[in-house]
Design a protein around this motif. Sequence first.
Motif, PDB file in Angstrom:
ATOM      1  N   SER A   1       6.088 -13.998  -4.785  1.00 25.71           N
ATOM      2  CA  SER A   1       5.062 -15.161  -4.435  1.00 25.71           C
ATOM      3  C   SER A   1       5.793 -16.316  -4.096  1.00 25.71           C
ATOM      4  O   SER A   1       6.926 -16.313  -4.217  1.00 25.71           O
ATOM      5  CB  SER A   1       4.226 -15.419  -5.512  1.00 25.71           C
TER       6      SER A   1
ATOM      7  N   LYS B   1       6.474  -9.938  -9.739  1.00 29.00           N
ATOM      8  CA  LYS B   1       5.790  -9.998  -8.122  1.00 29.00           C
ATOM      9  C   LYS B   1       6.194 -11.230  -7.429  1.00 29.00           C
ATOM     10  O   LYS B   1       6.447 -12.045  -7.880  1.00 29.00           O
ATOM     11  CB  LYS B   1       3.994  -9.801  -8.459  1.00 29.00           C
TER      12      LYS B   1
ATOM     13  N   ALA C   1       1.590  -9.159  -1.184  1.00 26.47           N
ATOM     14  CA  ALA C   1       1.050  -7.889  -2.003  1.00 26.47           C
ATOM     15  C   ALA C   1       1.624  -6.777  -1.397  1.00 26.47           C
ATOM     16  O   ALA C   1       1.637  -5.461  -2.348  1.00 26.47           O
ATOM     17  CB  ALA C   1      -0.624  -7.923  -1.771  1.00 26.47           C
TER      18      ALA C   1
ATOM     19  N   GLY D   1      13.058  -3.954  -4.203  1.00 25.21           N
ATOM     20  CA  GLY D   1      11.825  -3.203  -4.277  1.00 25.21           C
ATOM     21  C   GLY D   1      11.460  -1.842  -3.525  1.00 25.21           C
ATOM     22  O   GLY D   1      11.062  -0.825  -4.129  1.00 25.21           O
TER      23      GLY D   1
ATOM     24  N   LYS E   1       7.681 -18.246  -7.124  1.00 30.95           N
ATOM     25  CA  LYS E   1       8.568 -17.641  -7.630  1.00 30.95           C
ATOM     26  C   LYS E   1       9.951 -18.177  -6.917  1.00 30.95           C
ATOM     27  O   LYS E   1      10.847 -18.406  -7.662  1.00 30.95           O
ATOM     28  CB  LYS E   1       8.632 -15.867  -7.310  1.00 30.95           C
TER      29      LYS E   1
ATOM     30  N   ASP F   1      14.958  -9.332  -2.754  1.00 25.91           N
ATOM     31  CA  ASP F   1      13.907  -8.832  -3.612  1.00 25.91           C
ATOM     32  C   ASP F   1      12.880  -7.593  -2.986  1.00 25.91           C
ATOM     33  O   ASP F   1      12.709  -6.769  -3.587  1.00 25.91           O
ATOM     34  CB  ASP F   1      12.798  -9.895  -4.098  1.00 25.91           C
TER      35      ASP F   1
ATOM     36  N   GLN G   1      -0.501 -14.246   0.851  1.00 26.17           N
ATOM     37  CA  GLN G   1      -0.511 -13.301  -0.138  1.00 26.17           C
ATOM     38  C   GLN G   1      -0.714 -12.030   0.185  1.00 26.17           C
ATOM     39  O   GLN G   1      -0.133 -11.476  -0.724  1.00 26.17           O
ATOM     40  CB  GLN G   1      -1.645 -14.107  -1.292  1.00 26.17           C
TER      41      GLN G   1
ATOM     42  N   VAL H   1       7.554  -3.743  -6.134  1.00 29.78           N
ATOM     43  CA  VAL H   1       8.581  -4.399  -7.171  1.00 29.78           C
ATOM     44  C   VAL H   1       9.327  -3.186  -7.645  1.00 29.78           C
ATOM     45  O   VAL H   1       8.755  -2.202  -8.034  1.00 29.78           O
ATOM     46  CB  VAL H   1       7.736  -5.044  -8.288  1.00 29.78           C
TER      47      VAL H   1
END
Length: 539
Positions: free
Chosen positions: A5, A3, A305, A96, A8, A92, A301, A309
């Motif tokens: 974040s 996921k 969310a 996704g 990451k 990323d 966050q 992914v």
Amino acid sequence: MAKLSLTKYLKQFWRANLLVLFWTLIGALCLTGNGLASANILTALVAGNTHRAIAWGTVLLGLNLLWSVELGAYKISYTKAEQQMSIAMRSDIIAGITGNGYAAFHKQDMRTYVSWLTNDVTNIQDLGFDILMFVVQQVLTVIFSVGIMVHFHYSLLITIAILVVVMIGVAKSFGNRLNDASAAVSHGNELLTRAVTDILGGFDTLFMLGRLPLIGAATQRASRDLAARKNRYARADGHLMGLTNGVSLVSQVIVLLQAAILYAMHLTPVGAISAAAYFSGTIFSYLTGISANIMEMRAVQPIFAKFPVSAPAATEQAGVQMQPLRTNLALTDVAYAYPDTKTPTFSNLTTVFRASGKYAITGESGIGKTTLLRLLAGITQPVAGSLAFDGTDYGQIAGAELRRRIAYIEQNPYIFADTLLQNVTLGDDFTQEQLDHAAAQVGLDVVVADLPDGWQTQLDAGGTNLSGGQRARVALARNLVRGKEILLLDEPTAALDKASAQQLIDTIVGLTGVTVIMVTHHLSPTTAAKLDGIVTLAK
């Protein structure tokens, strides 16, 4: 893929972030060293120790010179790290968006994705990466400042600790409000992007109808909605900042008074009063920032969310490897119904399309002709029945393998703002012989010869500098050069005049070794006579 974040990307680019941390540490040392040097200069002057005062003055000068170097180096290193992380984050997000299959991609519209890649990434930069680095600087400075205060007298640490607990409690009470307000702003950005894209897309229609003021009205309406959301966020953030700053100011006064009392009791030098004013201001103003900034960072966050992914379906990753179509594509008792509808678009459909055959699908509007093409392409699944490729059920064939064999060309094939060559190759390597052969198969060779720069001619987005027939030939060539042996065509002549339409159909029907299945509303007797079969859908 894990996921998304902040953590990451900080881990992924740890070397770049470590350099940022180094310069942040230097900046914190310079800031606290500045206050300590000033306090010691005052103590030395009051004590009449000129040499000591000059020595600390020299230290102060050196710290300030180092500080100026740190400011420039920090800016450069941080910008590099932030941009590396932002590039990786966009990659990323794209993975996704595109990595979960056709149906998942189309759950959102393009405007939402654009907002994610622009507005949301910018918000994460501002509320995530920027604030995180600022918080790190604040934390380091607070730690060094507290250490210096303890150096003057341990009781100052006790007072500071009590006041810090109070400040943190105040900040926590605003956490949920900021999270909700941040999510609302993010959604407002999406709505604004959608509204502006939609209304500008209708410029030609509005221009001809004399309704261009609708563009301004729609933009203002969406802008006011976003402004209201940002104002709600500002109110929550403003209340937090106001209350925590109030606590900070009171705390600074308390520590300053304590330092004055300690000096009066001969427990600290006079420089402690200067240090208390400097470092209590630093500690509590920074703690105010830390408390508020952590709440703002938490508000990132909900943005992360939203991002999907990449997790390709099992049918995309594994399945039977297929040879070129030898016998037929077969549908047996196939039924399809749109989501949330009880009545099927069609049902009990059984038919066979022989290899290298040429077929038309006809029927009234809304009967499911395009849906049938999408089923054959494997991008839509039936609610009942089965489809087979040379006797192998579609469910046993990897999605990528189907797409290697089957081309699905929509009514308005997409043309990218790039050269004609890139629009056909899409970055893959083909020999000039392969390109010329594919172009000759569909009459694109004539188009290439007429264009000013041939294959290197720059095309506009959507192919606005090409005719409808030319766009169709580009789409056909980009599939044939890849060896696609099954062409599924959705109304390939819809935007063409009668003569151009018949010319394109003759080209398509004349393709050898290729299975053609095309949807059409208008099937001429001339074309019908050249086909191997016609599937007419009816209620």
